[in-house]
Write an enzyme that holds these catalytic residues in place. Structure first.
Site, mmCIF file in Angstrom:
data_model
loop_
_atom_site.group_PDB
_atom_site.id
_atom_site.type_symbol
_atom_site.label_atom_id
_atom_site.label_comp_id
_atom_site.label_asym_id
_atom_site.label_seq_id
_atom_site.Cartn_x
_atom_site.Cartn_y
_atom_site.Cartn_z
ATOM 1 C CG ASP A 232 -1.513 1.335 1.544
ATOM 2 O OD1 ASP A 232 -1.895 2.035 0.579
ATOM 3 O OD2 ASP A 232 -1.618 1.691 2.741
ATOM 4 C CD GLU B 222 -2.927 4.912 2.396
ATOM 5 O OE1 GLU B 222 -2.580 4.232 3.378
ATOM 6 O OE2 GLU B 222 -2.652 6.123 2.270
ATOM 7 C CD GLU B 223 -5.954 8.236 -0.909
ATOM 8 O OE1 GLU B 223 -5.379 9.089 -0.226
ATOM 9 O OE2 GLU B 223 -5.420 7.708 -1.904
#
Length: 429
Positions: free
Chosen positions: A224, A242-243
Site C-alpha cells: 500500500d 491507497e484510497e
C-alpha cells in the site's frame, strides 16, 4: 508487545447515538424525506455532528442515483443492519475500549471480522479530540456529504460491503501490526538499521509488467503506497492507490481508528481482510465497478490469507527534493530503504502471521512517484534491494508505463544473472 487501550466513544456522544438509533423502527422512506425510521434517525445524527451541511445525505443520494433497486435495498435493509451492528459496540468492546497501536511501539491488535464491521459504522466515533490529532480522521461524514463522482464511488464501495455482510457474516480474524526497523530484535538489523554495504544477500528476480494491478496479484505481499496517516484521504478527498485499495477492501479502514501516524522507520501490516468491490478509473475518473468476489485462499488459522504492508514514501514536495540528483543522496535513499525494509520484513511476526510470513514475493510498483514526486527508477531499485534483503522476489507493476517496465525487467535480469548482491548494488548507487 501488547497493544494499549483507549475509549472509542465518549459517554455523551454514545448516549446520543443509542437514543437515536436504538428506538428507531425498521424501514425507510427511499424518496429522500429521511423523516422516519432508521434513515430518519441516521439523518438526525448526521445533522447533529455536521450542522453546517444543509444536505447531509446528498452523498448517499447520488451514490445510488439511477439504481432504484439498490437504493431501496440499502434504505430498507442495509442501513437498519448497519445501525443494529453499530449498537453492538458495548458488547463487542466492553467499556467501549479498543486496543490501539501508538507510534514508537511495535505491537499488534487482532479482532474478528464481526468486531471490525461494528467499528466500520465510523460516524459514531470521536474525531475531534486532542488525543486523536495524530490519527487519521475516522468518520464517514465526508463521504456521506460529498457529491463528486469519485467520492460517491468510494461510498458505494462501503455500502456494498455492508450489504454483503448483511447477507453472509464474514469469517476469520483481522490482524493489525505496527512494526519497525531497529526495535524488537528484528532479524538482519542493527540498532540503527541494516548493514546495506555489507550485505551479501543476492538480488532476487524482479519481473516487471505494464499490465495488471497489485491487488490482483496472487500469493504475494501487497504494498500500500501509504500516507503517514494511514488510509490517506479514503474518507475524504483522496482517490489514488491507497484510497482506492481501502475503499474496495473496507476492513482496512479500521486501521484509521487503531494506528497513530507512522514514524520514519515504521510500517503497518494488515492481514485477513477481503476485497468486496471493483472500481474503474483513477483519481477524478474513479467509479464503482460492481461487486467483487475475492479469490484469496484461506489460511490454516481460518482467516483469509490476504496481507498488505503499508509504507509511506517521502513526500518530496515538502522537502524540495524533486531533483533527481538530490534523491540519489545516501541519506535520502537510506530513509526509503529502511522504510521499505520495515514493511517487507515479515520474519519477526511469523508467530502471528503464520504462513503469510513465508510468502515468496512482494507485489509493488511506482511507490511515492505520483504526487509525492519520487523518481520511479530510484524507487524501483530501492524496493528491490529491500525485498531481496528480506528474501522476497518482486512483481513490479508500472501502471501502464510499458517502456519503463521492459527496461527495468532487462536490467534486473542482467544483474541477477551476474550474481550481484544487495551490498554491491547499494555501493554502485
Amino acid at each position: 508487545m501488547a497493544s494499549l487501550g483507549r475509549c472509542l466513544v465518549a459517554d455523551a456522544k454514545w448516549a446520543t447515538v443509542t437514543e437515536a438509533l436504538g428506538g428507531a423502527p425498521l424501514g425507510a422512506d427511499i424518496q429522500g424525506d429521511f423523516s422516519t425510521g432508521v434513515a430518519g434517525a441516521f439523518a438526525q445524527l448526521l445533522y447533529k455532528y455536521c450542522p453546517q451541511r444543509p444536505r447531509a445525505m446528498s452523498g448517499l443520494e447520488r451514490a445510488f442515483k439511477g439504481d432504484e433497486a439498490a437504493a431501496r435495498e440499502f434504505w430498507g435493509e442495509t442501513l437498519p443492519f448497519m445501525a443494529a451492528r453499530a449498537l453492538e459496540l458495548p458488547s463487542l468492546f466492553p467499556g467501549r475500549v479498543i486496543g490501539h497501536l501508538p507510534a514508537g511501539r511495535d505491537g499488534q491488535v487482532s479482532m474478528s471480522r464481526r468486531h471490525a464491521s461494528c467499528l466500520l459504522f465510523l460516524c459514531t466515533f470521536n474525531e475531534e479530540s486532542e488525543a486523536m490529532k495524530s490519527y487519521n480522521r475516522a468518520t464517514l461524514l465526508p463521504l456521506l456529504v460529498k457529491r463528486e463522482k469519485q467520492e460517491n464511488a468510494k461510498l458505494r464501495c462501503f455500502m456494498n460491503y455492508f450489504n454483503r455482510i448483511r447477507r453472509e457474516e464474514p469469517e476469520g480474524n483481522l490482524c493489525f501490526i505496527r512494526t519497525s526497523v531497529g526495535r524488537g530484535g528484528a532479524k538482519h538489523t542493527r540498532p540503527d538499521g541494516v548493514d546495506w554495504a555489507g550485505s551479501s544477500r543476492p538480488l532476487l528476480p524482479l519481473t516487471a509488467s505494464a499490465d495488471g494491478t497489485i491487488e490482483d496479484t496472487r500469493d504475494a505481499l501487497h504494498v500500500d503506497f501509504a500516507n503517514r496517516m494511514i488510509g490517506g484521504g479514503v474518507i475524504s478527498g483522496g482517490c489514488v492507490q491507497e484510497e482506492i485499495r481501502f475503499a474496495i477492501c473496507p476492513e482496512l479502514t479500521v486501521s484509521l481508528l487503531l494506528c497513530e501516524a507512522m514514524g520514519e522507520k515504521e510500517a503497518i501490516l494488515i492481514s485477513g481482510f477481503e476485497r468486496f468491490s471493483s472500481c474503474t478509473g483513477y483519481a477524478g475518473t474513479l467509479d464503482w465497478g460492481g461487486d467483487h468476489r475475492d479469490p484469496c485462499p484461506w489460511s490454516a488459522d481460518g482467516s483469509l490469507a490476504s496481507i498488505v504492508t503499508c509504507i509511506d514514501a517521502t513526500d518530496y514536495r515538502l522537502r524540495g527534493y524533486d531533483i533527481f540528483e538530490v534523491q540519489l543522496e545516501r541519506e535520502v535513499m537510506q530513509r526509503e530503504l529502511l522504510k521499505s525494509f520495515a514493511g517487507f520484513n515479515l520474519a519477526p511476526w511469523g508467530h502471528v502471521l503464520g504462513e503469510r510470513a513465508s510468502l515468496p514475493t512482494v507485489a509493488t510498483g511506482n511507490w511515492g512517484c505520483g504526487a509525492f514526486g519520487g523518481h520511479k527508477e530510484i524507487k524501483a531499485l530501492l524496493q528491490w534491494m529491500s525485498a531481496s534483503q528480506c528474501g522476497l522476489s518482486v512483481r513490479y507493476m508500472s501502471f501502464g508505463e510499458r517502456e519503463f517496465a521492459e527496461e527495468l525487467g532487462e536490467l534486473c535480469a542482467a544483474l541477477v544473472s551476474q550474481g550481484v548482491t544487495v551490498g554491491q548494488l547499494w555501493a554502485a548507487c
